[in-house]
Design an enzyme around this catalytic site. Structure first.
Site, PDB file in Angstrom:
ATOM      1  N   SER A 155       0.799  -1.225   0.000  1.00 42.40           N
ATOM      2  CA  SER A 155       0.000   0.000   0.000  1.00 42.40           C
ATOM      3  C   SER A 155       0.832   1.277   0.000  1.00 42.40           C
ATOM      4  O   SER A 155       0.310   2.348  -0.295  1.00 42.40           O
ATOM      5  CB  SER A 155      -0.954   0.021   1.203  1.00 42.40           C
ATOM      6  OG  SER A 155      -0.229   0.125   2.412  1.00 42.40           O
ATOM      7  N   LYS A 215       0.988   4.657   6.947  1.00 41.30           N
ATOM      8  CA  LYS A 215       0.456   5.475   5.855  1.00 41.30           C
ATOM      9  C   LYS A 215       1.114   6.849   5.903  1.00 41.30           C
ATOM     10  O   LYS A 215       1.860   7.178   6.816  1.00 41.30           O
ATOM     11  CB  LYS A 215      -1.068   5.658   5.998  1.00 41.30           C
ATOM     12  CG  LYS A 215      -1.879   4.371   6.101  1.00 41.30           C
ATOM     13  CD  LYS A 215      -1.918   3.589   4.804  1.00 41.30           C
ATOM     14  CE  LYS A 215      -2.771   2.320   4.969  1.00 41.30           C
ATOM     15  NZ  LYS A 215      -2.671   1.445   3.769  1.00 41.30           N
TER      16      LYS A 215
END
Length: 289
Positions: free
Chosen positions: A104, A174
């Site tokens: 990701s 993230k």
């Protein structure tokens, strides 16, 4: 000192005729100097471990038995214990290693990379800033459906003391896009905007668009509450981030209190070593609300 010693000697000349040897001024002076040197030598003995004849004499002239040095094998458990305590303290308060479990964050981070996370600055009140790559605890069901790791005893122990990346904690990594007070929005395929300013995002995975043209969260406009952050993966079309968790407890936001720390270094593999700086796009003027 010589003058004083001579005067003392002349004052006791009569004692020589009573059979007592005269006290010499020179030996008396030498004795004072020698005892000072002996004191220094004793200090040196304690540091170097050497023993002098005087140091081996006990009260009354008895001989003292020198202490035997402690065996290395007896000291080894103590050294290991100290090392483990230091490793645990470092993991808890300073730096911890984490393993990247997915794609990701490509190409910034690859699956299997190890990153070092700064856990010290949050203790001094530092909060996440736009552009930083952060590790945070799952704020609520973001990892639903992900496979549960099954570490062996050694992996569990090494993870506990911080010598290996954590394999049991439910953590995510993230990039911070918005902080408290920011308005973050994306329409169509982009660009992504923060407080009306378009972001130039060179870190986005090649071939991806800043926004996803879907009705599951790819199109959005949100205002980030104080005490929260809005996060997105760099691999925009392969990241279940804030966009796709708006139906969860915090509506896609991550509480600042759940942030473990900022990822500062890619430590492994060696050929991918490097720092993780904040991109210049987050330094542009007019970005603050």
């Amino acid at each position: 000192m010589g003058d004083v010693a001579v005067g003392a000697r002349s004052g006791h000349d009569g004692e020589e005729h009573r059979g007592r040897p005269a006290e010499s001024a020179v030996p008396a002076a030498d004795s004072a100097v020698t005892s000072g040197s002996d004191s220094g030598a004793a200090e040196d003995d304690r540091v170097t471990g050497e023993h002098t004849t005087a140091g081996d004499q006990g009260p009354g002239g008895t001989t003292r038995t020198p202490k035997k040095p402690r065996s290395f094998w007896k000291e080894l458990p103590i050294l290991i214990g100290i090392a483990l305590v230091l490793a645990l303290l470092i993991k808890t308060f300073l730096v911890q290693a984490f393993s990247i479990p997915s794609d990701s964050m490509q190409n910034t981070l690859q699956q299997g990379d190890r990153v070092l996370v700064d856990k010290l600055t949050p203790w001094f009140g530092s909060e996440p800033e736009r552009g930083e790559v952060v590790v945070f605890h799952d704020p609520g069901n973001w990892l639903r459906g992900e496979p549960t790791p099954d570490p062996n005893a050694l992996q569990t122990f090494l993870s506990w003391i911080g010598l290996m990346p954590s394999v049991e904690e439910k953590d995510l990594i993230k990039r911070v896009i918005g902080v408290g007070g920011d308005t973050v929005e994306c329409k169509g395929t982009g660009p992504l905007k923060v407080n009306g300013k378009a972001l130039n995002e060179p870190y986005v995975f090649p071939g991806n668009t800043p926004c996803s043209n879907d009705d599951q969260g790819g199109q959005f406009k949100v205002k980030v509450p104080q005490g929260y952050i809005w996060v997105m993966g760099d691999h925009r079309q392969n990241s279940r981030d804030s966009r796709y968790n708006q139906g969860e407890k915090y509506h896609g936001m991550v509480p600042v209190k759940e942030v473990v720390g900022r990822a500062i270094v890619k430590a492994w593999p060696i050929d991918r070593w490097g720092t993780l700086p904040v991109p210049d796009t987050f330094d542009q003027s007019g970005l603050n609300p």
